[in-house]
Design an enzyme around this catalytic site. Structure first.
Site, short mmCIF file in Angstrom:
data_model
loop_
_atom_site.label_atom_id
_atom_site.label_comp_id
_atom_site.label_asym_id
_atom_site.label_seq_id
_atom_site.Cartn_x
_atom_site.Cartn_y
_atom_site.Cartn_z
N PRO A 191 0.79 -1.32 -0.21
CA PRO A 191 0.03 0.00 -0.15
C PRO A 191 0.85 1.41 -0.18
O PRO A 191 2.17 1.40 0.73
CB PRO A 191 -0.72 -0.15 1.32
CG PRO A 191 -0.88 -1.35 1.66
CD PRO A 191 0.76 -1.93 1.23
N CYS A 192 0.38 2.17 -0.73
CA CYS A 192 1.35 3.62 -0.92
C CYS A 192 0.44 4.84 -0.64
O CYS A 192 0.67 5.89 -1.12
CB CYS A 192 2.10 3.47 -2.53
SG CYS A 192 3.39 2.35 -2.37
N GLN A 193 -0.71 4.47 -0.14
CA GLN A 193 -1.60 5.63 -0.01
C GLN A 193 -0.66 6.89 0.80
O GLN A 193 -1.12 7.86 0.48
CB GLN A 193 -2.72 5.45 1.01
CG GLN A 193 -3.69 4.36 0.31
CD GLN A 193 -3.34 3.02 0.89
OE1 GLN A 193 -2.38 2.82 1.07
NE2 GLN A 193 -4.33 2.30 0.80
#
Length: 389
Positions: A218-220
């Protein structure tokens, strides 16, 4: 013959009344205004996506399968001709999971597993693309989910070395479908940020000559202060991904994400990603910006793959195999071709394990039923092209 996960969710009385008014290819705009719904009233005022309360078209690929494709209002999830939402198995087929692939865990988890997955046929195209640049066709799958990426690489005769997932139901699906391919201790359930789990992953690949490490951390958090912001724990998963890649030293790494990763903070987030991999010795190529329907998946789904290698060489995106505009290529696989041969069921019915005699109605269904391999499937698609004079 057994068919798995062919279960259709329940429709409420209100949803049932709505569904009856939605034709094939229709959406919320077809629902009469006298049917009471606060959400519909809001959509009519603001103007909503045409996929809301949508019914699929047999002659087109589906829209993106989401983690909530069991809900009427969340997308284009109604069966083209039957008065129900598509089943889990139909969703899996639209994601290009073969019928032998069985989903485990709670129903809620199974929907999420299917909706979150990388379509296996999209992963297959990437596996084929990087293969000529590898000495060893082996892989480690991080953040593996149900196993869409693994399935694609296995189709191209790669060897599974190890895999890791934190969510126990996702992991159970992965384990049940892949336990015969590697030692059980190499299928690792746990949080990648925990030192012992990370060590186990790295040890599983020791002295194994790893060709590829892939995953979708995840790279939010990149949309804010960047991964250097210690306050955003989501970014730690990316850091751990880079650390594991650095420790294992695969010939190639592949990081999967949504297209928005390229434009976060006006492109600065992507620059940080590239810089972090370059810092550990990888040459990072131009990202693969892929549309699943162009690689045999009967679904309009766009994904980005960031690819890097230890050797300084240019790895270009896979060449498309299906096209809406190129007459020399087959048209993308449609919903009808993907699910037309599956047994009819009613809303709120079906079985986890169904004994039935269902038949293929297209080359794609033959592929899903494991009657033919991908090359034979694609050859049949090409053979159907009209002869140009």
């Amino acid at each position: 013959m057994k068919l798995y996960n062919h279960i259709a969710p329940k429709l409420s009385d209100l949803e049932w009344e709505m569904a009856k008014h939605i034709p094939e290819g229709g959406n919320w705009q077809n629902i009469p205004e006298h049917i009471p719904s606060k959400r519909l009233a809001q959509i009519r005022l603001s103007g909503g996506r045409t996929t809301y309360y949508g019914r699929l078209l047999n002659e087109q690929p589906s829209f993106t399968i989401t983690t909530y494709f069991n809900r009427l209002g969340n997308g284009c999830n109604l069966h083209p001709t039957q008065q129900r939402i598509i089943s889990m198995r139909e969703g899996a087929r639209l994601q290009s999971f073969s019928d032998k692939f069985i989903f485990h865990g709670t129903k809620t988890s199974q929907y999420k597993q299917i909706g979150n997955a990388v379509p296996p046929l999209l992963a297959r195209a990437i596996a084929e693309r990087v293969s000529p640049f590898l000495k060893h066709k082996t892989f480690v799958d991080l953040f593996c989910g149900a196993g869409g990426m693994s399935e694609g690489f296995l189709m191209e005769n790669y060897k599974l070395i190890s895999a890791n997932e934190i969510e126990k139901h996702y992991f159970e699906t992965y384990k049940q479908n892949h336990s015969d391919l590697t030692n059980s201790e190499n299928l690792i359930l746990g949080d990648v940020t925990v030192p012992d789990v990370k060590k186990q992953i790295i040890e599983s690949a020791k002295n194994k000559n790893i060709g590829v490490v892939f995953g979708g951390p995840p790279c939010q958090g990149f949309s804010y202060a960047g991964w250097r912001d210690p306050k955003d724990k989501r970014n730690q998963l990316f850091e751990d991904f880079v650390e594991i890649v650095d420790s294992i030293r695969p010939e190639v790494f592949i990081m999967e994400n949504v297209p928005g990763i390229l434009t976060m903070r006006k492109g600065e987030a992507f620059k940080e990603i590239v810089a972090s991999f370059k810092a550990v010795g990888y040459n990072v190529n131009a990202p693969f910006k892929l549309n699943a329907e162009e690689f045999g998946v009967p679904q309009k789904r766009k994904r980005v793959f960031i690819v890097g290698s230890l050797i300084k060489t240019e790895l270009k995106s896979p060449e498309i195999l299906f096209s809406r505009t190129n007459e020399n290529l087959p048209y993308p696989i449609t919903v009808g071709e993907a699910i037309g041969g599956l047994p009819k069921i009613e809303t709120n019915s079906g079985e986890i394990e169904l004994e039935c005699n269902y038949k293929s109605t297209s080359p794609y269904e033959e592929l899903m039923m494991n009657k033919i391999d991908f090359k034979t499937f694609y050859k049949k698609c090409v053979e159907k092209l009209p002869v140009l004079t």
